[in-house]
Design an enzyme around this catalytic site. Structure first.
Site, PDB file in Angstrom:
ATOM      1  NE  ARG A  27      31.481  41.744  31.136  1.00 36.56           N
ATOM      2  CZ  ARG A  27      31.660  42.225  29.906  1.00 36.56           C
ATOM      3  NH1 ARG A  27      30.787  43.059  29.383  1.00 36.56           N
ATOM      4  NH2 ARG A  27      32.714  41.882  29.217  1.00 36.56           N
ATOM      5  NE  ARG A  31      30.928  48.771  34.821  1.00 36.03           N
ATOM      6  CZ  ARG A  31      31.661  49.192  33.789  1.00 36.03           C
ATOM      7  NH1 ARG A  31      32.182  50.400  33.797  1.00 36.03           N
ATOM      8  NH2 ARG A  31      31.868  48.404  32.751  1.00 36.03           N
ATOM      9  NE  ARG A  40      34.727  48.526  41.631  1.00 37.65           N
ATOM     10  CZ  ARG A  40      34.993  48.549  40.337  1.00 37.65           C
ATOM     11  NH1 ARG A  40      34.109  48.085  39.471  1.00 37.65           N
ATOM     12  NH2 ARG A  40      36.135  49.020  39.894  1.00 37.65           N
ATOM     13  CG  ASP A  77      38.390  39.616  36.150  1.00 34.70           C
ATOM     14  OD1 ASP A  77      37.515  40.323  35.612  1.00 34.70           O
ATOM     15  OD2 ASP A  77      39.497  39.385  35.621  1.00 34.70           O
ATOM     16  CE1 TYR A 153      42.053  41.511  28.517  1.00 32.89           C
ATOM     17  CE2 TYR A 153      41.471  39.184  28.415  1.00 32.89           C
ATOM     18  CZ  TYR A 153      41.140  40.510  28.209  1.00 32.89           C
ATOM     19  OH  TYR A 153      39.914  40.845  27.704  1.00 32.89           O
TER      20      TYR A 153
END
Length: 344
Positions: A27, A31, A40, A77, A153
């Site tokens: 990652r 952020r 973003r 992703d 998921y």
């Protein structure tokens, strides 16, 4: 010169220990970086960013420009495969991914047998842009989610604390669950091959939820599908460099390595060092495993944690990384401190 000869990261995956371990962070485009937050905001939604080749390439390159890591990982992703299979996938702010659940055998019957890779062209375009912009010494990593983790998921329709919905379905309806896994295996092979063709030098298979499975289920739902993906990719690209990350696998890692044929395994921060050195690093390269919370902490605690990782693994084939993804609240100065410590 062959590509790998100029890339320390690839050299380790090829079996050559490096005096200074190559490093990157899971990652790393994220952020904690103000430049990422700016892009973003411009992109709109998360998938909008993943599917905008120019912006995805830009955020992939941001941590390389700032820190000079030895590898970039394409910004995307693990849930783009369900999207390519025609499933509804969206990301809710503060809530994570939301999918239409495949929570009973009748719904599994609606799953497409093949992915529409035209939907993923933006990912391949972003890979080409990044490869063209990267220094030749820096590797580019493509990736996918392992079928077990992606299936968790897809079955629940969202993340859960222990992925009980998928585990229950695998017990109650193993044939239906196998269909999901089989479709994901075939789609993942094609997706990874397309990433290699677009410029990726290595691949990582993220099995984030492998650690919730008992041993027999781990062998069936984590190890075997990963083995099939590695075999399928290498049938077309025999020297493909592949890293597995069965998070939380612990004592099952040696069996995973032997069965899957991966070139390296990524380990989380709970892995027992002597066991990993003797049973895993003696056979393949190891990647990891700094606790992301030590990176947030900084100071002397971070120095000790980095030194401990290096003392445990740097005498063998080793890639320095975190034990999982970097947290958004991580100070940039702490990443710089870690880099200085590793590179001396």
């Amino acid at each position: 010169m062959p590509q790998s000869a100029t890339k320390p990261f690839i050299d380790v995956l090829s079996g050559q220990r490096q005096a200074v371990p190559p490093m990157w962070m899971m990652r790393q485009a994220g952020r904690y970086l103000p430049e990422y937050r700016e892009v973003r905001a411009k992109a709109g939604g998360f998938l909008d960013l993943c599917f905008n080749p120019e912006l995805a390439a830009e955020v992939t390159l941001q941590p390389i420009r700032r820190f000079g890591f030895d590898a970039a990982i394409i910004f995307s992703d693990i849930l783009v495969i369900p999207y390519a299979l025609g499933r509804s996938v969206r990301f809710e702010v503060g809530e994570g991914p939301r999918l239409e659940p495949l929570d009973d055998p009748a719904k599994v019957g609606t799953l497409a047998a093949q992915a529409d890779f035209g939907k993923l062209k933006p990912v391949f375009e972003a890979l080409k842009l990044v490869r063209g912009a990267l220094d030749p010494k820096i590797a580019l990593i493509g990736f996918c989610g392992a079928p077990w983790t992606v299936a968790t998921y897809m079955v629940a329709g969202h993340g859960t604390p222990d992925q009980a919905p998928a585990r229950m379905m695998a017990y109650r309806h193993p044939d239906a669950f196998s269909k999901i896994i089989d479709v994901l295996v075939e789609s993942s092979i094609e997706y990874l091959l397309a990433q290699l063709e677009a410029g990726a030098n290595a691949l990582q298979i993220f099995d984030t939820w492998a650690g919730v499975l008992p041993p027999a289920e781990f062998a069936r739902w984590s190890v075997e599908p990963t083995r099939r993906i590695v075999e399928g990719v290498r049938a077309k690209v025999p020297d493909a460099k592949i890293i597995g990350f069965p998070r939380g696998a612990g004592a099952q890692l040696p069996g995973y390595v032997e069965a899957t044929g991966v070139n390296a395994v990524s380990i989380d921060w709970t892995a027992e060092p002597a066991f990993i050195r003797e049973r895993v690093q003696s056979r393949v390269a190891v990647q990891g495993n700094l606790d992301p919370l030590a990176l947030i902490t900084g100071g002397a605690a971070l120095d000790r944690a980095v030194d401990n990782v290096l003392a445990n693994f740097a005498q063998g084939r080793f890639i320095f990384n975190l034990g999982h993804g970097i947290q958004p609240e991580t100070p940039i100065t702490h990443v710089e401190q870690m880099l200085r410590r590793v590179r001396g």
